[in-house]
Design a protein around this motif. Structure first.
Motif, PDB file in Angstrom:
ATOM      1  N   ARG A 102      -4.535  -0.174   8.187  1.00 36.33           N
ATOM      2  CA  ARG A 102      -4.003  -1.549   8.223  1.00 36.33           C
ATOM      3  C   ARG A 102      -3.969  -2.009   6.794  1.00 36.33           C
ATOM      4  O   ARG A 102      -3.424  -3.061   6.747  1.00 36.33           O
ATOM      5  CB  ARG A 102      -5.119  -2.104   8.812  1.00 36.33           C
ATOM      6  CG  ARG A 102      -5.429  -1.831  10.351  1.00 36.33           C
ATOM      7  CD  ARG A 102      -6.290  -3.015  11.143  1.00 36.33           C
ATOM      8  NE  ARG A 102      -6.082  -4.249  10.913  1.00 36.33           N
ATOM      9  CZ  ARG A 102      -6.540  -5.160  11.772  1.00 36.33           C
ATOM     10  NH1 ARG A 102      -7.696  -5.017  12.234  1.00 36.33           N
ATOM     11  NH2 ARG A 102      -6.032  -6.364  11.616  1.00 36.33           N
ATOM     12  N   CYS A 103      -3.998  -1.193   5.887  1.00 32.16           N
ATOM     13  CA  CYS A 103      -4.052  -1.457   4.483  1.00 32.16           C
ATOM     14  C   CYS A 103      -2.582  -1.217   3.826  1.00 32.16           C
ATOM     15  O   CYS A 103      -1.977  -0.261   4.613  1.00 32.16           O
ATOM     16  CB  CYS A 103      -5.021  -0.626   3.663  1.00 32.16           C
ATOM     17  SG  CYS A 103      -6.616  -1.410   3.712  1.00 32.16           S
ATOM     18  N   ASP A 104      -2.122  -1.799   2.714  1.00 28.01           N
ATOM     19  CA  ASP A 104      -0.746  -1.427   2.332  1.00 28.01           C
ATOM     20  C   ASP A 104      -0.792  -0.039   1.581  1.00 28.01           C
ATOM     21  O   ASP A 104       0.402   0.434   1.522  1.00 28.01           O
ATOM     22  CB  ASP A 104      -0.556  -2.377   1.240  1.00 28.01           C
ATOM     23  CG  ASP A 104      -0.410  -3.821   1.699  1.00 28.01           C
ATOM     24  OD1 ASP A 104      -0.145  -3.942   2.814  1.00 28.01           O
ATOM     25  OD2 ASP A 104      -0.915  -4.878   0.893  1.00 28.01           O
ATOM     26  N   ARG A 105      -2.072   0.360   1.339  1.00 22.70           N
ATOM     27  CA  ARG A 105      -2.247   1.556   0.461  1.00 22.70           C
ATOM     28  C   ARG A 105      -3.357   2.200   0.616  1.00 22.70           C
ATOM     29  O   ARG A 105      -4.508   1.763   1.173  1.00 22.70           O
ATOM     30  CB  ARG A 105      -2.024   1.356  -0.936  1.00 22.70           C
ATOM     31  CG  ARG A 105      -2.204   2.347  -2.070  1.00 22.70           C
ATOM     32  CD  ARG A 105      -2.117   1.692  -3.371  1.00 22.70           C
ATOM     33  NE  ARG A 105      -1.936   2.548  -4.428  1.00 22.70           N
ATOM     34  CZ  ARG A 105      -2.143   2.142  -5.579  1.00 22.70           C
ATOM     35  NH1 ARG A 105      -2.535   1.064  -6.169  1.00 22.70           N
ATOM     36  NH2 ARG A 105      -2.177   3.003  -6.773  1.00 22.70           N
ATOM     37  N   GLN A 106      -3.246   3.562   0.762  1.00 17.96           N
ATOM     38  CA  GLN A 106      -4.363   4.455   0.941  1.00 17.96           C
ATOM     39  C   GLN A 106      -4.695   5.603  -0.331  1.00 17.96           C
ATOM     40  O   GLN A 106      -3.924   6.234  -0.613  1.00 17.96           O
ATOM     41  CB  GLN A 106      -4.496   5.312   2.193  1.00 17.96           C
ATOM     42  CG  GLN A 106      -4.492   4.533   3.314  1.00 17.96           C
ATOM     43  CD  GLN A 106      -4.751   5.227   4.644  1.00 17.96           C
ATOM     44  OE1 GLN A 106      -5.238   6.306   4.621  1.00 17.96           O
ATOM     45  NE2 GLN A 106      -3.839   4.929   5.653  1.00 17.96           N
ATOM     46  N   LEU A 107      -5.939   5.499  -0.956  1.00 15.47           N
ATOM     47  CA  LEU A 107      -6.402   6.449  -1.879  1.00 15.47           C
ATOM     48  C   LEU A 107      -7.123   7.491  -1.587  1.00 15.47           C
ATOM     49  O   LEU A 107      -8.513   6.848  -0.821  1.00 15.47           O
ATOM     50  CB  LEU A 107      -6.896   5.664  -3.146  1.00 15.47           C
ATOM     51  CG  LEU A 107      -6.198   4.746  -3.700  1.00 15.47           C
ATOM     52  CD1 LEU A 107      -6.864   3.848  -4.825  1.00 15.47           C
ATOM     53  CD2 LEU A 107      -4.856   5.304  -4.508  1.00 15.47           C
ATOM     54  N   PHE A 151      -9.101  -9.303   7.179  1.00 16.73           N
ATOM     55  CA  PHE A 151      -7.508  -9.265   6.813  1.00 16.73           C
ATOM     56  C   PHE A 151      -6.893 -10.548   6.720  1.00 16.73           C
ATOM     57  O   PHE A 151      -5.970 -10.966   6.088  1.00 16.73           O
ATOM     58  CB  PHE A 151      -6.904  -8.080   7.630  1.00 16.73           C
ATOM     59  CG  PHE A 151      -7.257  -6.826   7.372  1.00 16.73           C
ATOM     60  CD1 PHE A 151      -6.710  -6.030   6.224  1.00 16.73           C
ATOM     61  CD2 PHE A 151      -8.050  -5.833   8.160  1.00 16.73           C
ATOM     62  CE1 PHE A 151      -6.943  -4.879   5.704  1.00 16.73           C
ATOM     63  CE2 PHE A 151      -8.179  -4.499   7.617  1.00 16.73           C
ATOM     64  CZ  PHE A 151      -7.706  -3.987   6.557  1.00 16.73           C
ATOM     65  N   GLU A 152      -7.396 -11.364   7.920  1.00 16.01           N
ATOM     66  CA  GLU A 152      -6.410 -12.522   7.903  1.00 16.01           C
ATOM     67  C   GLU A 152      -6.882 -13.526   6.647  1.00 16.01           C
ATOM     68  O   GLU A 152      -6.075 -14.238   6.095  1.00 16.01           O
ATOM     69  CB  GLU A 152      -7.077 -13.327   9.129  1.00 16.01           C
ATOM     70  CG  GLU A 152      -6.439 -14.828   9.594  1.00 16.01           C
ATOM     71  CD  GLU A 152      -6.974 -15.234  10.964  1.00 16.01           C
ATOM     72  OE1 GLU A 152      -7.101 -16.562  11.003  1.00 16.01           O
ATOM     73  OE2 GLU A 152      -7.308 -14.255  11.908  1.00 16.01           O
ATOM     74  N   MET A 153      -8.333 -13.561   6.409  1.00 15.57           N
ATOM     75  CA  MET A 153      -8.789 -14.439   5.049  1.00 15.57           C
ATOM     76  C   MET A 153      -8.011 -13.822   3.792  1.00 15.57           C
ATOM     77  O   MET A 153      -7.633 -14.603   2.933  1.00 15.57           O
ATOM     78  CB  MET A 153     -10.059 -14.501   5.207  1.00 15.57           C
ATOM     79  CG  MET A 153     -10.841 -15.101   6.395  1.00 15.57           C
ATOM     80  SD  MET A 153     -12.596 -14.919   6.135  1.00 15.57           S
ATOM     81  CE  MET A 153     -13.086 -15.885   4.932  1.00 15.57           C
ATOM     82  N   ASN A 154      -8.044 -12.471   3.947  1.00 18.57           N
ATOM     83  CA  ASN A 154      -7.385 -11.780   2.755  1.00 18.57           C
ATOM     84  C   ASN A 154      -6.033 -12.259   2.519  1.00 18.57           C
ATOM     85  O   ASN A 154      -5.355 -12.858   1.324  1.00 18.57           O
ATOM     86  CB  ASN A 154      -7.588 -10.499   2.716  1.00 18.57           C
ATOM     87  CG  ASN A 154      -6.853  -9.597   1.519  1.00 18.57           C
ATOM     88  OD1 ASN A 154      -7.795  -9.906   0.391  1.00 18.57           O
ATOM     89  ND2 ASN A 154      -6.029  -8.942   1.330  1.00 18.57           N
ATOM     90  N   ARG A 155      -5.149 -12.471   3.422  1.00 15.80           N
ATOM     91  CA  ARG A 155      -3.742 -13.013   3.391  1.00 15.80           C
ATOM     92  C   ARG A 155      -3.615 -14.328   3.098  1.00 15.80           C
ATOM     93  O   ARG A 155      -2.876 -14.745   2.166  1.00 15.80           O
ATOM     94  CB  ARG A 155      -3.191 -12.545   5.052  1.00 15.80           C
ATOM     95  CG  ARG A 155      -2.815 -11.066   5.212  1.00 15.80           C
ATOM     96  CD  ARG A 155      -1.899 -11.150   6.404  1.00 15.80           C
ATOM     97  NE  ARG A 155      -2.411 -11.494   7.667  1.00 15.80           N
ATOM     98  CZ  ARG A 155      -3.240 -10.751   8.520  1.00 15.80           C
ATOM     99  NH1 ARG A 155      -3.402  -9.715   8.234  1.00 15.80           N
ATOM    100  NH2 ARG A 155      -3.702 -11.486   9.681  1.00 15.80           N
ATOM    101  N   SER A 172      -3.837  -4.584  -0.609  1.00 15.60           N
ATOM    102  CA  SER A 172      -4.919  -4.093   0.124  1.00 15.60           C
ATOM    103  C   SER A 172      -4.785  -2.720   0.244  1.00 15.60           C
ATOM    104  O   SER A 172      -3.952  -1.991   0.417  1.00 15.60           O
ATOM    105  CB  SER A 172      -4.773  -4.575   1.574  1.00 15.60           C
ATOM    106  OG  SER A 172      -3.764  -4.048   2.386  1.00 15.60           O
ATOM    107  N   THR A 173      -6.032  -2.188  -0.521  1.00  7.76           N
ATOM    108  CA  THR A 173      -6.237  -0.794  -0.500  1.00  7.76           C
ATOM    109  C   THR A 173      -7.280  -0.138   0.123  1.00  7.76           C
ATOM    110  O   THR A 173      -8.467  -0.618  -0.155  1.00  7.76           O
ATOM    111  CB  THR A 173      -6.166  -0.487  -2.230  1.00  7.76           C
ATOM    112  OG1 THR A 173      -4.853  -1.107  -2.781  1.00  7.76           O
ATOM    113  CG2 THR A 173      -6.305   0.855  -2.611  1.00  7.76           C
TER     114      THR A 173
END
Length: 287
Positions: free
Chosen positions: A264-269, A242-246, A92-93
């Motif tokens: 809450r995301c794994d990564r931030q750009l 986020f729940e549905m994404n997981r 998740s980004t």
């Protein structure tokens, strides 16, 4: 090949510069003059003008992308500058940055909706800009889901029909059953036959989530998904996303101004003035 496109107002409604470059990238495919286009505004105040001329460069697809330059009274405007990154499966980004930094343009380029002046975007190993528009659309239909700030539901279709639509376009014979099950999943099992105008903003966005996830996309793209919702409703919608994404194992890319959502995301750009200035990985919140 560069060419000019001139915009003029309709019924004394002026055109505006912000967002017009994105429209050009999506729709202009050959030298032509377009008149009478003047709808909506994007982030910030519109710049009033009686007529504007844009010098548009059609992409040839080489190098790492920058978006098309638009020529107005202020000179050449380059939206994105040499953006280069890869997305990992199931990651998740969040794309963050100030208004006008190029976030939504970048998302549209990732989706193949906007054409860059140069550069490549690869999905499942395929350079999407090496495909024609029909092939890009077919790839999006199979592999990409979208969630928009303004929901983008079809007003003349019920909630069930809105979710069925992408499945029907793919020729799925089980569209009604799958769409009904997905609406049950987002808590709208009792609202299947309701039209968008009878649904609250939060309910409409849940229909949009169901529509996005029902095709089991490899990538889900979300542009300010809580921007039209109040805080509490937005929190519930994001928790569901986020729940549905997981559950689905989808790669999620979202544009947001909300630092709590980004965290809450794994990564931030982070973008500043069209440049990628930071690429940070973090342990996502479990809340």
């Amino acid at each position: 090949t560069p060419f000019d496109v001139t915009f003029t107002p309709v019924n004394d409604v002026p055109v505006f510069t912000k967002g017009a470059d994105q429209w050009l990238a999506l729709t202009v495919a050959s030298p032509q003059t377009r008149t009478g286009w003047a709808t909506g505004v994007t982030d910030g105040d519109p710049e009033v003008a009686q007529a504007l001329t844009f010098n548009v460069t059609v992409t040839s697809g080489a190098g790492i992308f920058t978006t098309l330059p638009a020529i107005d009274s202020t000179g050449t405007l380059t939206i994105l500058h040499d953006i280069d990154f890869a997305l990992r499966p199931r990651e998740s980004t969040a794309i963050v940055g100030a208004s006008g930094s190029g976030k939504s343009t970048l998302l549209a380029i990732i989706a193949g909706l906007d054409l860059p002046t140069r550069g490549t975007v690869r999905l499942d190993g395929a350079d999407i800009f090496a495909l024609d528009e029909d092939a890009r659309a077919a790839l999006r239909a199979r592999r990409v889901g979208f969630v928009f700030q303004s929901f983008q539901l079809l007003a003349h279709l019920s909630a069930l029909e809105n979710v069925m639509l992408p499945l029907e376009l793919l020729g799925r014979g089980d569209a009604r059953a799958r769409a009904g099950a997905m609406l049950q999943r987002v808590g709208l099992g009792e609202r299947l036959m309701h039209y968008p105008r009878t649904l609250s903003g939060g309910e409409q966005q849940r229909v949009a989530l169901a529509r996005a996830f029902v095709v089991e996309p490899a990538v889900l793209l979300a542009d300010e998904p809580t921007g039209s919702l109040d805080f509490a409703t937005g929190e519930r919608v994001m928790a569901l996303m986020f729940e549905m994404n997981r559950e689905s194992g989808t790669t999620l890319v979202l544009v947001t101004h909300d630092s709590a959502i980004a965290a809450r995301c794994d990564r931030q750009l982070r973008l500043e003035a069209g440049r990628l200035v930071s690429d940070e990985h973090a342990t996502p919140s479990t809340s």
